[in-house]
Design an enzyme around this catalytic site. Sequence first.
Site, PDB file in Angstrom:
ATOM      1  N   HIS A 458       0.380  -1.165  -0.331  1.00  0.00           N
ATOM      2  CA  HIS A 458       0.082  -0.080  -0.044  1.00  0.00           C
ATOM      3  C   HIS A 458       0.519   1.133   0.509  1.00  0.00           C
ATOM      4  O   HIS A 458       2.042   1.114   0.272  1.00  0.00           O
ATOM      5  CB  HIS A 458      -1.219   0.085   1.306  1.00  0.00           C
ATOM      6  CG  HIS A 458      -0.225  -0.026   2.290  1.00  0.00           C
ATOM      7  ND1 HIS A 458      -0.071   1.311   3.318  1.00  0.00           N
ATOM      8  CD2 HIS A 458      -0.105  -1.312   3.232  1.00  0.00           C
ATOM      9  CE1 HIS A 458       1.094   1.255   4.205  1.00  0.00           C
ATOM     10  NE2 HIS A 458       0.839  -0.114   4.272  1.00  0.00           N
ATOM     11  N   CYS A 477       2.457  -4.953   6.801  1.00  0.00           N
ATOM     12  CA  CYS A 477       2.569  -4.980   6.142  1.00  0.00           C
ATOM     13  C   CYS A 477       3.604  -4.011   4.400  1.00  0.00           C
ATOM     14  O   CYS A 477       5.018  -3.548   5.634  1.00  0.00           O
ATOM     15  CB  CYS A 477       1.378  -3.617   5.403  1.00  0.00           C
ATOM     16  SG  CYS A 477      -0.325  -4.926   6.015  1.00  0.00           S
TER      17      CYS A 477
END
Length: 557
Positions: A458, A477
């Site tokens: 992301h 992440c």
Amino acid sequence: MIHQIMIKKVQLTFFYSIFFLLIQTANANANLAYQESASDVIMNTLQTQSKQPFLKELYKHLFFIPVWMHNTELSTAGQELFEIIKKDETLDKNGRLYRNASKLETQVNGIYAGQATVTQKMDLEFKISQLYEAYTNYTYFGSINWGAFNARIANLMVNDVNTEWILHRPKAEPIAMIERAVFGGSLTEEFTEAMPRKYNYQALQQELIKYRNIQKNGGWLPVVIKGILKKNTRQKGVTSLRERLRITRDYVPCENSTEGFLYNKCLQKAVKHFQKRNGLHVDGEVGPGTLRVLNKSVEERITAILLNLDRIKWLKQRTSKRHVIINIPDFMLYFEEDGKLRQSIKTVVGTPKNPTPIFSNDVKTIVLNPYWNLPKSIIQKEMIPQLLKNKNAMTKQGIEIREGWAKDAKLVDPWSVDWAAYENAKHMPFRFAQVPGPKNALGRVKFLFPNKYAVYMHDTPAKSLFNKNKRAYSHGCIRLHKPRELLKTFASFNSNLDYEKSKNILKGKDKTYYSLKETVPVDVVYLTAWVDYDGQIQFRNDIYNYDKMQLKSFKKW
């Protein structure tokens, strides 16, 4: 059992007759008699060899015929095996496996030079099969004790560190390989075919050979530098620096360049090359960080190469047109197309306390203007402590608190909840979601590849972190430096994803999903030594201490 053996013998007699008819040997009868006697010895011996599952399985598949020791000479497969091992320059010539092969070959030559019984030949037959098993284990499965390593990872959970390393077993099948080689194939071709093709595996093997040659020649001496060495300064240590970089071919003499105590432009260029290869800050200055890496021994480098060769063996061997690779210690994403590098993007990965797991899947969905649904661990570890200090803490961060996960779930007034009761609760009834916008931790773009870890790629508003050399700051992440460039790449081969339209959507706050028509495999890997797309050997720091863990039970051949 006797009945089964008699049936086997009948089958063998028929098999031998056909086999030798096909090869049309002049001494077929003598060979047939030898094969039958050898098979009797093999079957009788294996009945008492309960601790040799590989041998039992091998000879069962081969109808109990001898693979290596034929009547008057070593079989073609046997000759190939010894030749393959002798030519394998990645093998430690002082190691047990190589020495065992040399010893066995000498014994084989002695057997055929004199008069030997079938039993004596079958004794060597079994030993060569065990050599073959050991060599295929070394070549295709490697030296890492994955069971012990995974147990060590599991033990990290005691310190509240939760991660995983998903393995993909190598496709090499040693018994099927020798079976094909015996019945008309080539053992050399079988070994070549089973070699890993991805991650520049064979190039890394060649680097291992180069570093072993450096080791044979004495390695390199320590570099001694006082303070920070800057361009156009003089030190006696410059000569040791130049020689150290010459050995690893970072330094190439420049035209009209002197090689005294002066730290000149030519040597600084070599230092920058070295820094780039080792993931260091590329400034051309030799300070404590660069000096520490310069003085890693050749033995340490050889160990790192061996370790990462074995890691590559257990990675998924992709054959797709496109492939995304995220190498955690390198803090980089690489987008391959037709085996060539199309795009590279800086990443931020998980901290040592929140490590990014090693796993594989496919990028299937792209989300524009995503909500960030906070996981329970972050809610309890970070958000609730903030709420206990300031009930308006979530509002300031653009985080909504709702009663559950239903679409019409009602907003929760943070002042109405006793948050202390949920700080260590097993069940979290509330959903914390950060709305799209400039404060959103996921930024404007999210790339989803389904997994049980809730890990994805992301965007991020924290762009300054990409200026750092070491970028392990996330909760697990993978944050992307230039997500819009990756979005543009995906749009180039997905007809339902319009990049220009996406740019307009990103100007607003409406969450938009795109299911990709052309999905792309993604592999999150952990390589601290590899050969890059320019053919350069690269080394990186062991940020999660996985090298150390795996080396604790690393098998020596």
